[in-house]
Design an enzyme around this catalytic site. Structure first.
Site, PDB file in Angstrom:
ATOM      1  CB  CYS A 248      -0.988  -0.049   1.158  1.00 51.39           C
ATOM      2  SG  CYS A 248      -2.412   1.047   0.953  1.00 51.39           S
TER       3      CYS A 248
ATOM      4  CG  HIS B 117      -3.421  -3.893   3.120  1.00 47.85           C
ATOM      5  ND1 HIS B 117      -2.492  -3.407   4.021  1.00 47.85           N
ATOM      6  CD2 HIS B 117      -3.950  -2.810   2.506  1.00 47.85           C
ATOM      7  CE1 HIS B 117      -2.476  -2.092   3.971  1.00 47.85           C
ATOM      8  NE2 HIS B 117      -3.352  -1.699   3.065  1.00 47.85           N
TER       9      HIS B 117
ATOM     10  CD  GLU C 245      -1.130  -6.375   5.527  1.00 53.74           C
ATOM     11  OE1 GLU C 245      -1.670  -5.279   5.795  1.00 53.74           O
ATOM     12  OE2 GLU C 245      -0.707  -6.645   4.390  1.00 53.74           O
TER      13      GLU C 245
END
Length: 219
Positions: free
Chosen positions: A94, A189, A191
């Site tokens: 990001c 993202h 994660e």
């Protein structure tokens, strides 16, 4: 992978919990730091998401940026400088991808006209994407897959020797790679697409992290 790997997470510990949890699940020791000396001993660098980069860093006046933390930006860019010099793997996520683009001389669109398709609104947005055939992302997921999204800015002019390899349906850049260095960026993202945060509407984000870990282990 042999000896346990360590990953420098170039951010603030209060904001990097999800990154650290995912890395630990993969058997990697996360080191949350903005200290280049400490980060230099790590095997790879994660530049995490966050607030908007300071527009002065890419030579523009303030025009749609929201929260800016220049001091943090400068320390994160210093970490990137150190890893460029040592040619160790880097993953920007990001804001981290935008910082990579800035470091290599690119720009950032400070407020996307299609921001409603991308920005966080109580939860991540989810949208389709197209990855370039033959790219590292296509090797992981194919050329068409869904990703999560929580940003209102995007890549403008790509930096030197950076290739855009994934785009959203509205043309917003979703991933990049350096032509010569092991430097990668995703606007989404991974994660938050892995382990306890695994989503049913996107592929498994841990594959992105595993890809970087394999590169680091090969060094």
């Amino acid at each position: 992978m042999g000896c346990p790997l360590t990953a420098a997470v170039g951010g603030l510990w209060q904001r990097t919990g999800n990154y650290c949890l995912a890395l630990r699940r993969l058997g990697v020791t996360p080191v949350v730091t903005l200290d280049t000396s400490l980060a230099a001993s790590c095997d790879l660098l994660i530049l995490p998401g966050g607030n908007d980069p300071d527009p002065s860093l890419f030579g523009e006046p303030w025009c749609g940026s929201r929260i800016v933390e220049r001091a943090l930006d400068l320390r994160q860019l210093a970490l990137l400088t150190a890893f460029v010099r040592t040619r160790k793997p880097v993953l920007g996520i990001c804001k981290g991808m935008q910082l990579i683009n800035i470091w290599f001389g690119g720009s950032v669109i400070q407020d996307l006209s299609t921001r409603s398709l991308h920005q966080y609104s109580g939860q991540d947005q989810v949208h389709g994407s197209a990855a370039a055939a033959g790219s590292w992302l296509a090797a992981l997921y194919g050329t068409a897959f869904f990703v999560n999204s929580a940003h209102h800015q995007g890549i403008g002019l790509p930096g030197r020797e950076l290739q855009i390899i994934q785009k959203a349906p509205d043309g917003v850049s979703e991933a990049l790679v350096h032509e010569k260095l092991p430097i990668f960026g995703v606007q989404w993202h991974p994660e938050r697409m892995a382990f306890s945060l695994r989503r049913s509407d996107t592929p498994d984000g841990k594959r992105v992290l595993e890809y970087l870990l394999r590169l680091a282990a090969q060094r």
